[in-house]
Write an enzyme that holds these catalytic residues in place. Structure first.
Site, PDB file in Angstrom:
ATOM      1  N   TYR B 440     -46.516 -14.793  72.202  1.00 58.28           N
ATOM      2  CA  TYR B 440     -45.838 -14.643  70.897  1.00 58.28           C
ATOM      3  C   TYR B 440     -44.617 -13.741  70.927  1.00 58.28           C
ATOM      4  O   TYR B 440     -44.357 -13.086  71.905  1.00 58.28           O
ATOM      5  CB  TYR B 440     -46.803 -14.330  69.766  1.00 58.28           C
ATOM      6  CG  TYR B 440     -47.661 -13.076  69.779  1.00 58.28           C
ATOM      7  CD1 TYR B 440     -47.397 -11.970  70.553  1.00 58.28           C
ATOM      8  CD2 TYR B 440     -48.765 -13.031  68.918  1.00 58.28           C
ATOM      9  CE1 TYR B 440     -48.205 -10.851  70.481  1.00 58.28           C
ATOM     10  CE2 TYR B 440     -49.579 -11.905  68.844  1.00 58.28           C
ATOM     11  CZ  TYR B 440     -49.286 -10.819  69.629  1.00 58.28           C
ATOM     12  OH  TYR B 440     -50.074  -9.716  69.550  1.00 58.28           O
ATOM     13  N   GLU B 441     -43.841 -13.835  69.866  1.00 60.84           N
ATOM     14  CA  GLU B 441     -42.522 -13.161  69.775  1.00 60.84           C
ATOM     15  C   GLU B 441     -41.602 -13.610  70.909  1.00 60.84           C
ATOM     16  O   GLU B 441     -40.838 -12.816  71.447  1.00 60.84           O
ATOM     17  CB  GLU B 441     -42.669 -11.637  69.786  1.00 60.84           C
ATOM     18  CG  GLU B 441     -43.653 -11.049  68.808  1.00 60.84           C
ATOM     19  CD  GLU B 441     -43.456 -11.504  67.371  1.00 60.84           C
ATOM     20  OE1 GLU B 441     -42.354 -11.963  67.037  1.00 60.84           O
ATOM     21  OE2 GLU B 441     -44.416 -11.435  66.587  1.00 60.84           O
TER      22      GLU B 441
END
Lengths: 597, 597
Positions: B440-441
């Site tokens: 994620y990110e």
């Protein structure tokens, strides 16, 4: 939703082109393994794996196993049907001698189809897998009566088997085990104690479960010299082979594991259960190692199997998922974005896995072939050479294929981005399932120690020297072939690093064994890199030959050459790093006080 | 059962000895951060993490979150109490300006204590973590009215925040997003669409949830140039700040994830929900990147945090578990076996993790300090240098600390043998939780591309040149110090590989961008190796200085030197392998047809 397609052409390429399995037609069981027959068998196995085992894999993970209050255990929906289909196809006894109901076909073929089965459903395949380990031990160490009583039912799959080694305080170090055996006076024993992590320990898929249990006979020596192996059936077996009363063994709990949820991993409680000695008193470890060695090859195969199915799904996803544009300009102008397979970093990941699985398959089948030769050849010299190689390769195959199999399942999961983390997409299961293979049947650190501390020096290093000579000779023979340069050059460089590290151990680990321990894992991987590189060089040679002959699908062979080139360029250079690490020795790591960690 | 003890002394060593944080007392917020104050704050954070957050970590994983039929979501037992304790301690607003209810303390300190919080309970810490990202975006891009309306409640933690970027067909490539915004004519918008993977998307721990949502205003351009950012509160907010009627946003489902089960990861459905533009129309990506950059540092920290707690438990287990004997003779003759920490291979694993976490902590705090300087310094030159470094380090910190954090959680799990695979022992959770941080990110492949394709060449390579000069100067300055030789020599060798690879990109990737993509992940890790090596060299220098001064605990500093030596011997040499891979370029991987994968 994940998919699976058995890599039949790759298997056949290894068996026919690379290993030339038809050259072994004089070995028992191989005479029936004609190319047509092999193709038919492999094709049937693919169908079974794809159509019966795979469809209940993800659901099996999500449902898991349940232990009820009456200590019975339920396996996931559909497992029993898939298990029956596997057994009815005769797959369980594929390589077992015909006199016990098997088909007596090569173990190599058993490994080839075993890959598909574990790719399709690793948790399910552990039930017959454990039975196969138990069959192997009974075949070698059982009495004629024991063989006659247990083997036919186990080969059919109507009875299953287990291995009971581990106790809460004792895993690697079996010398600490406490489960005890008290003679009943009639040749049988009362077995009492607790075993943990028992795969396929309890379930109702079969009419009986034949537990093979390590225990210490009352009064036996301490340590590993006082351990015996016992057969403890779940239900007592009558003289006519009928299943009778319940024996004193029950499932106390099932473990909550990270993965292989479809396999019932049990705490097994033995409470004066009736057991029968198998093999000699206090020689249980030797009998157990027959199972263990077979199991290690099977576990190595699991590493390969999971990497393969994870790879297939990642490659499909990369072809289908559109996101962003190629660095070198728009590729799919009819779409709002390009499929992510245009990106070099995605290709790097996929090729890293592909270069591993294809060489891993060759490695597995080449090792399995050594097992066949060692067990079936009539030529003592040939038997010995094969047995040496089998012993040397077993820890490497187990350790390297499972470490890398896990890493590559993680790499495949990464291709999915966020979807890789969501259980419904299936990639999480592969990662969670693959994780156990690095641990069980001897954690990989133990494999590395077995290699460095035991296998390397055995018979004055006979096995390792023979292999170095074989690889060196291969490089030499193909030196003049310009189509082989990239492969032989890479392989030779890796071999040099491996030989130098082997020499370093000889010079530095005799007086200071910690130097061997400190480099053991790096050495195992260094060895694995070279062996997989050797497999690539052999595959490249076979691919070049097929291209020269103009037979078959040229693209297939070109892609082999390309994948092998990737291996030599990107993966083989890791040997130098491993060598550097090995040569730093143990000093720094041994200097730190235990409490400072 | 797992344990956790915050590594307070290690944190203070980095802040005080290595970074010399007292040298920055002229920066706003730093004037209060005296050594005594820092020690007190870090100590309080340790207590909160150990006593309140950690005890509900494993149970939170096992219980997970539940979505009810009315679309409400329940978090695990004990989470609300732990969350409240965190908020009441003022930790959420530690680095937020005092005018919005924060304490205005250094972001560096926020990072230092953030490590403990995520070690203790990563899933729980994501709730305030997402709020902090939303606060950052509102601080930079919100109107005064928006700041006044939302920030105080969010800083208190009575309202929480989320980031809504991803849609089913669009993750990395936000240009594809379809969520639309239709003007209501009163300055507000109707937001409609579906977002997925929304962390902390729905729960009842707070009185309101402030969703920051990327959407496309009707008629806006296609692609990333037509995206705007909106504030969409779960409950409408009255002029007096009171919470009113439910807005048109609901949780459609919660995802079944591999880990971070305690965090409610939601599918969020927006059905004409009222939203308020934040920042300028069609400039949503810029506003989003304020959140994103902050979030990337936070995610990198998670990688470190999980490796740290996994390490602590593995080290404890290795000291306690007895199994087998030392290769160099019996060590614990009073016991039936030696603790496994006597084995070099176990020490190798533990030291590999320790060498990473200690340098990773220094890397994190050094980067956080650049953020403080960039945002708070009055000196334009100093600000620019710090901002350059922060931009360059962000993808490396995120990519390397999460890749390695996961690898090391796996390595720690391996120390446990079979127990590592059993959920009750806690190690499986660390592995499963750590896995998301690589995704994620911005998946780590995207971090690598951001580094190679964007950060490297920015302003003519100003940032990278400055850093190479800084590291080169450090090596040069310490050349004469024989206590530093092992560190500066290793660092210099790594720097040479990094510089050579950077040069290779300049020569080979301009004309052929695929060469940059093909080497991007290797380059990110090569850079990480050098930066972590730089941290070790700086720590060695500080340790030597402390030893020379005779202050503090000599063993503590000696162990730093030893761990740093291990890093230079065993880990730093990987730079050569990364360089070799980079220099093979993209040709082989691009040659294969997509359908041949």
């Amino acid at each position: 939703m994940p998919v699976y397609k058995a890599p039949v052409n790759d298997t056949l390429f290894v068996l026919n082109n690379v290993l030339g399995i038809d050259r072994y037609h004089n070995l028992p069981g191989f005479e029936d393994a004609t190319p047509d027959m092999i193709e038919a068998i492999v094709g049937e196995a693919a169908k079974l794996a794809e159509e019966q085992l795979f469809p209940v894999n993800l659901s099996g993970d999500q449902e898991g196993c349940t232990r009820h209050d009456d200590a019975t255990v339920t396996v996931p929906k559909g497992f029993k049907e898939a298990y029956d289909a596997y057994c009815q196809g005769g797959w369980l006894g594929l390589a077992v001698p015909a006199e016990y109901g098997g088909q007596g076909l090569p173990y190599t073929l058993h490994s080839a189809v075993g890959e598909y089965m574990s790719s399709a459903n690793m948790a399910l395949m552990m039930y017959p897998g454990l039975t196969q380990g138990a069959i192997a031990a009974i075949l070698v160490h059982g009495s004629e009566e024991q063989k006659a009583t247990y083997l036919p039912k186990m080969v059919e799959g109507t009875w299953s088997g287990t291995m009971n080694l581990t106790e809460p305080h004792c895993g690697t170090d079996l010398g600490l085990l406490r489960t005890k055996a008290v003679p009943n006076g009639d040749g049988s024993y009362k077995i009492s104690g607790q075993k943990i992590f028992i795969s396929a320990g309890e379930h109702t898929m079969t009419d009986n479960i034949i537990h093979l249990v390590l225990a210490r006979i009352e009064g036996a020596p301490e340590g590993t010299k006082g351990i015996s192996l016992f057969i403890v059936p779940k239900f007592m077996v009558g003289a006519d082979g009928s299943v009778g009363a319940r024996n004193g063994v029950t499932c106390g709990a099932i473990e909550h594991k990270m993965g292989i949820h479809g396999n019932a991993t049990c705490v097994m409680n033995y409470d004066e259960a009736t057991g029968y000695l198998i093999g000699a008193e206090n020689k249980g470890l030797a009998a157990m190692f027959v199972m263990m060695n077979e199991a290690r090859l099977g576990v190595g195969l699991q590493g390969l199997s999971i990497a393969e199915i994870a790879y297939q799904n990642a490659a499909n996803y990369a072809r289908e998922r559109i996101q962003g544009r190629s660095l070198s300009g728009v590729k799919a102008s009819d779409k709002k974005a390009d499929p992510i397979i245009v990106h070099p970093d995605i290709r790097r990941s996929l090729l890293t896995i592909k270069a591993f699985t294809e060489a891993g398959r060759a490695f597995t089948l080449w090792t399995a072939l050594q097992s066949d030769i060692a067990h079936r050849s009539g030529d003592e010299k040939e038997k010995q050479t094969a047995d040496d190689l089998l012993g040397l390769m077993t820890p490497i195959l187990k350790g390297v294929l499972t470490d890398k199999g896990f890493d590559h399942a993680v790499m495949a999961q990464q291709v999915y981005g966020g979807h890789g983390y969501i259980e419904e997409w299936g990639m999480s299961q592969y990662v969670r399932d693959a994780r156990i293979a690095m641990i069980y049947e001897g954690a990989n650190g133990i494999q590395a120690l077995d290699l460095v501390g035991r296998k390397l020096g055995l018979n004055g290093g006979r096995a390792v020297m023979a292999l170095f000579n074989e690889i060196g000779a291969f490089c030499e023979e193909n030196r003049g072939d310009e189509k082989m340069v990239v492969y032989t050059k890479g392989l030779k460089k890796g071999l040099n690093d491996l030989q130098a590290s082997t020499m370093w151990f000889m010079q530095n680990a005799m007086a200071k064994p910690d130097n061997a321990g400190a480099g053991s894992t790096d050495y195992m991987h260094l060895f694995g890199l070279v062996v997989l590189g050797y497999m690539w060089a052999k595959m490249a040679k076979s691919a070049n030959e097929a291209l020269a002959a103009g037979t078959g699908d040229a693209d297939f062979y070109q892609n082999k050459l390309l994948t092998g080139r990737f291996y030599m360029e990107r993966i083989m250079p890791e040997t130098a790093l491993r060598k550097t690490r090995i040569e730093t020795g143990a000093d720094t790591m041994m200097e730190m006080a235990a409490e400072a960690f």
